[in-house]
Design a protein around this motif. Structure first.
Motif, short mmCIF file in Angstrom:
data_model
loop_
_atom_site.label_atom_id
_atom_site.label_comp_id
_atom_site.label_asym_id
_atom_site.label_seq_id
_atom_site.Cartn_x
_atom_site.Cartn_y
_atom_site.Cartn_z
N ARG A 1 0.84 -1.06 -0.12
CA ARG A 1 0.10 0.00 -0.06
C ARG A 1 0.86 1.20 0.09
O ARG A 1 2.02 1.38 0.10
CB ARG A 1 -0.96 0.06 1.26
N TYR A 36 -6.88 12.43 -4.03
CA TYR A 36 -6.39 11.37 -2.84
C TYR A 36 -5.41 11.96 -2.01
O TYR A 36 -5.05 13.15 -2.21
CB TYR A 36 -6.12 10.05 -3.58
N GLU A 54 -5.88 2.81 -4.14
CA GLU A 54 -7.21 2.94 -4.45
C GLU A 54 -7.83 3.93 -5.32
O GLU A 54 -9.10 3.84 -5.78
CB GLU A 54 -7.99 3.25 -2.87
N GLY A 87 -6.71 3.70 -8.49
CA GLY A 87 -7.04 2.95 -9.48
C GLY A 87 -5.99 3.42 -10.80
O GLY A 87 -6.26 3.05 -11.63
#
Lengths: 115, 117
Positions: A99, B29, B98, B100
Protein backbone atom coordinates in the motif's frame (compact mmCIF):
# COMPACT_ATOMS: atom_id res chain seq x y z
CA UNK A 1 22.03 -2.58 -3.88
CA UNK A 2 19.50 -3.97 -6.36
CA UNK A 3 18.96 -1.90 -9.46
CA UNK A 4 17.03 -1.80 -12.69
CA UNK A 5 19.22 -2.36 -15.72
CA UNK A 6 18.46 -1.35 -19.28
CA UNK A 7 20.12 -2.35 -22.52
CA UNK A 8 21.31 -0.98 -24.80
CA UNK A 9 22.26 2.43 -23.46
CA UNK A 10 21.99 3.92 -26.92
CA UNK A 11 20.21 2.59 -29.99
CA UNK A 12 20.27 4.13 -33.44
CA UNK A 13 17.75 2.81 -35.92
CA UNK A 14 16.36 3.70 -39.31
CA UNK A 15 12.81 4.93 -39.63
CA UNK A 16 10.42 2.05 -40.17
CA UNK A 17 12.60 -0.50 -38.42
CA UNK A 18 11.56 -2.44 -35.35
CA UNK A 19 13.41 -1.94 -32.08
CA UNK A 20 13.31 -3.80 -28.80
CA UNK A 21 14.38 -2.06 -25.64
CA UNK A 22 15.27 -4.38 -22.81
CA UNK A 23 14.96 -4.01 -19.08
CA UNK A 24 15.69 -6.23 -16.11
CA UNK A 25 13.58 -4.99 -13.18
CA UNK A 26 14.44 -5.59 -9.55
CA UNK A 27 13.72 -9.24 -8.83
CA UNK A 28 10.99 -9.01 -6.17
CA UNK A 29 9.13 -6.17 -7.84
CA UNK A 30 5.75 -6.81 -9.39
CA UNK A 31 4.89 -3.51 -11.10
CA UNK A 32 6.74 -2.50 -14.22
CA UNK A 33 6.64 0.68 -16.25
CA UNK A 34 7.97 2.36 -19.31
CA UNK A 35 8.35 6.14 -19.50
CA UNK A 36 9.90 8.26 -22.17
CA UNK A 37 11.46 11.69 -22.28
CA UNK A 38 11.74 13.49 -25.57
CA UNK A 39 14.67 15.88 -25.54
CA UNK A 40 13.72 19.07 -23.73
CA UNK A 41 10.30 17.79 -22.71
CA UNK A 42 8.79 16.25 -19.63
CA UNK A 43 8.95 12.61 -18.67
CA UNK A 44 5.81 10.91 -20.01
CA UNK A 45 4.12 7.74 -18.85
CA UNK A 46 3.78 5.08 -21.53
CA UNK A 47 2.55 1.90 -19.91
CA UNK A 48 2.28 -0.03 -16.67
CA UNK A 49 2.38 -3.81 -16.42
CA UNK A 50 1.24 -6.05 -13.59
CA UNK A 51 0.43 -9.73 -13.32
CA UNK A 52 1.56 -10.39 -16.87
CA UNK A 53 -0.70 -7.87 -18.49
CA UNK A 54 -0.93 -4.21 -19.25
CA UNK A 55 -2.71 -2.44 -16.41
CA UNK A 56 -2.71 1.01 -17.95
CA UNK A 57 -1.41 2.72 -21.06
CA UNK A 58 -1.27 6.29 -22.23
CA UNK A 59 -2.44 7.77 -25.52
CA UNK A 60 1.16 7.63 -26.70
CA UNK A 61 1.18 3.85 -26.40
CA UNK A 62 -0.54 3.07 -29.68
CA UNK A 63 -0.54 -0.09 -31.77
CA UNK A 64 3.10 0.45 -32.72
CA UNK A 65 4.11 -0.29 -29.14
CA UNK A 66 4.00 -3.53 -27.21
CA UNK A 67 5.45 -4.83 -23.98
CA UNK A 68 6.33 -8.30 -22.89
CA UNK A 69 7.80 -10.16 -19.97
CA UNK A 70 9.06 -13.15 -21.91
CA UNK A 71 10.97 -15.09 -19.28
CA UNK A 72 10.12 -13.83 -15.81
CA UNK A 73 13.09 -11.52 -15.59
CA UNK A 74 13.24 -9.34 -18.69
CA UNK A 75 10.67 -6.67 -19.47
CA UNK A 76 10.79 -5.44 -23.05
CA UNK A 77 9.35 -2.56 -25.00
CA UNK A 78 8.95 -3.13 -28.72
CA UNK A 79 8.33 -0.41 -31.25
CA UNK A 80 7.15 -2.08 -34.41
CA UNK A 81 7.85 0.55 -37.02
CA UNK A 82 9.82 3.45 -35.65
CA UNK A 83 9.09 7.05 -36.56
CA UNK A 84 11.35 10.06 -36.22
CA UNK A 85 9.23 11.32 -33.35
CA UNK A 86 9.97 8.15 -31.38
CA UNK A 87 13.46 9.49 -30.75
CA UNK A 88 13.66 9.89 -26.99
CA UNK A 89 15.13 8.57 -23.79
CA UNK A 90 13.17 5.54 -22.67
CA UNK A 91 13.16 4.69 -18.98
CA UNK A 92 12.10 1.41 -17.46
CA UNK A 93 10.98 1.36 -13.83
CA UNK A 94 9.77 -1.16 -11.32
CA UNK A 95 8.15 -1.01 -7.92
CA UNK A 96 7.32 -3.48 -5.22
CA UNK A 97 3.81 -4.40 -4.05
CA UNK A 98 2.21 -2.86 -1.01
CA UNK A 99 0.00 0.00 0.00
CA UNK A 100 0.98 3.60 -0.25
CA UNK A 101 3.30 5.19 -2.72
CA UNK A 102 5.89 2.65 -3.52
CA UNK A 103 9.08 4.10 -4.80
CA UNK A 104 9.69 3.42 -8.45
CA UNK A 105 13.25 2.45 -9.24
CA UNK A 106 14.45 3.61 -12.62
CA UNK A 107 17.03 2.26 -14.98
CA UNK A 108 19.66 4.43 -16.59
CA UNK A 109 17.58 4.71 -19.73
CA UNK A 110 17.99 3.83 -23.39
CA UNK A 111 18.51 6.71 -25.75
CA UNK A 112 16.71 5.86 -28.98
CA UNK A 113 17.64 7.82 -32.06
CA UNK A 114 15.55 7.28 -35.18
CA UNK A 115 17.17 8.50 -38.38
CA UNK B 1 -7.03 14.33 -11.86
CA UNK B 2 -3.45 14.48 -10.81
CA UNK B 3 -1.15 17.24 -11.88
CA UNK B 4 2.17 18.69 -10.89
CA UNK B 5 3.42 22.23 -11.41
CA UNK B 6 7.02 23.16 -10.96
CA UNK B 7 6.95 26.90 -10.65
CA UNK B 8 10.44 27.60 -11.97
CA UNK B 9 11.94 26.11 -15.10
CA UNK B 10 15.42 27.41 -14.22
CA UNK B 11 17.00 28.29 -10.89
CA UNK B 12 20.49 29.66 -10.51
CA UNK B 13 22.26 29.91 -7.15
CA UNK B 14 25.77 30.52 -5.94
CA UNK B 15 27.72 27.73 -4.31
CA UNK B 16 27.13 27.71 -0.57
CA UNK B 17 23.78 29.51 -0.73
CA UNK B 18 20.35 27.92 -0.09
CA UNK B 19 18.37 26.13 -2.77
CA UNK B 20 14.60 26.31 -3.12
CA UNK B 21 12.82 24.43 -5.90
CA UNK B 22 9.08 24.91 -5.83
CA UNK B 23 6.40 22.33 -6.57
CA UNK B 24 2.62 22.38 -6.30
CA UNK B 25 0.39 19.40 -6.92
CA UNK B 26 -3.24 18.50 -7.23
CA UNK B 27 -4.83 15.18 -6.40
CA UNK B 28 -8.22 13.93 -5.28
CA UNK B 29 -6.55 11.48 -2.91
CA UNK B 30 -3.75 11.52 -0.39
CA UNK B 31 -0.92 11.19 -2.83
CA UNK B 32 2.67 10.17 -2.51
CA UNK B 33 5.14 12.77 -3.64
CA UNK B 34 8.66 12.36 -4.88
CA UNK B 35 11.60 14.39 -6.04
CA UNK B 36 13.85 12.82 -8.65
CA UNK B 37 17.14 14.20 -9.93
CA UNK B 38 18.68 13.71 -13.34
CA UNK B 39 22.30 14.64 -13.84
CA UNK B 40 23.50 15.24 -17.40
CA UNK B 41 23.52 12.03 -19.40
CA UNK B 42 22.45 10.02 -16.37
CA UNK B 43 19.29 8.22 -15.34
CA UNK B 44 16.66 9.26 -12.84
CA UNK B 45 17.59 9.01 -9.18
CA UNK B 46 15.19 9.30 -6.28
CA UNK B 47 16.11 12.14 -3.93
CA UNK B 48 13.31 11.72 -1.43
CA UNK B 49 9.68 10.68 -1.06
CA UNK B 50 6.65 11.55 1.03
CA UNK B 51 4.17 8.77 1.74
CA UNK B 52 1.85 10.11 4.49
CA UNK B 53 4.29 9.83 7.36
CA UNK B 54 6.35 12.80 8.59
CA UNK B 55 5.63 15.94 6.60
CA UNK B 56 9.28 16.99 6.60
CA UNK B 57 11.18 14.49 4.54
CA UNK B 58 14.94 14.20 4.42
CA UNK B 59 16.61 12.82 1.35
CA UNK B 60 20.04 12.16 -0.01
CA UNK B 61 22.78 14.75 -0.49
CA UNK B 62 21.37 17.10 2.15
CA UNK B 63 18.06 17.76 0.40
CA UNK B 64 14.77 17.89 2.19
CA UNK B 65 11.18 18.70 1.33
CA UNK B 66 8.13 19.65 3.33
CA UNK B 67 4.65 18.44 2.48
CA UNK B 68 2.09 21.18 3.13
CA UNK B 69 -1.39 19.90 2.45
CA UNK B 70 -3.05 23.28 3.02
CA UNK B 71 -0.86 24.79 0.32
CA UNK B 72 -0.72 21.65 -1.85
CA UNK B 73 3.01 22.16 -2.02
CA UNK B 74 6.09 19.99 -1.77
CA UNK B 75 9.04 22.36 -2.14
CA UNK B 76 12.58 21.01 -2.23
CA UNK B 77 15.28 22.76 -0.22
CA UNK B 78 18.93 22.46 0.64
CA UNK B 79 20.74 24.81 3.04
CA UNK B 80 23.95 25.07 1.05
CA UNK B 81 24.34 24.33 -2.66
CA UNK B 82 27.26 22.39 -4.00
CA UNK B 83 28.57 22.44 -7.55
CA UNK B 84 27.63 18.78 -7.91
CA UNK B 85 23.96 19.67 -7.30
CA UNK B 86 23.68 21.15 -10.79
CA UNK B 87 21.09 18.94 -12.49
CA UNK B 88 17.47 18.67 -13.54
CA UNK B 89 15.00 18.13 -10.71
CA UNK B 90 11.56 16.61 -11.14
CA UNK B 91 8.64 16.76 -8.76
CA UNK B 92 6.40 13.70 -9.12
CA UNK B 93 3.01 12.72 -7.74
CA UNK B 94 1.46 9.29 -7.45
CA UNK B 95 -2.00 8.43 -6.21
CA UNK B 96 -2.56 5.57 -3.74
CA UNK B 97 -3.72 2.16 -5.01
CA UNK B 98 -7.39 2.88 -4.29
CA UNK B 99 -7.30 5.62 -6.93
CA UNK B 100 -6.95 2.93 -9.56
CA UNK B 101 -4.14 4.70 -11.39
CA UNK B 102 -1.83 1.72 -11.11
CA UNK B 103 0.75 3.79 -9.24
CA UNK B 104 1.42 5.80 -12.37
CA UNK B 105 3.83 8.65 -11.77
CA UNK B 106 2.83 12.09 -12.98
CA UNK B 107 5.81 14.31 -13.63
CA UNK B 108 6.40 18.00 -13.45
CA UNK B 109 8.22 19.70 -16.30
CA UNK B 110 11.41 19.87 -14.31
CA UNK B 111 13.58 22.61 -12.86
CA UNK B 112 17.09 23.06 -14.10
CA UNK B 113 19.38 24.00 -11.24
CA UNK B 114 22.60 25.84 -12.03
CA UNK B 115 25.19 26.35 -9.30
CA UNK B 116 27.66 29.14 -9.85
CA UNK B 117 31.11 29.20 -8.24
Amino acid sequence: EPEVTQTPSHQVTQMGQEVILRCVPISNHLYFYWYRQILGQKVEFLVSFYNNEISEKSEIFDDQFSVERPDGSNFTLKIRSTKLEDSAMYFCASSEPGRGGSEAFFGQGTRLTVV
Amino acid sequence: AQSVTQLDSHVSVSEGTPVLLRCNYSSSYSPSLFWYVQHPNKGLQLLLKYTSAATLVKGINGFEAEFKKSETSFHLTKPSAHMSDAAEYFCVVSDPPEAGNNRKLIWGLGTSLAVNP
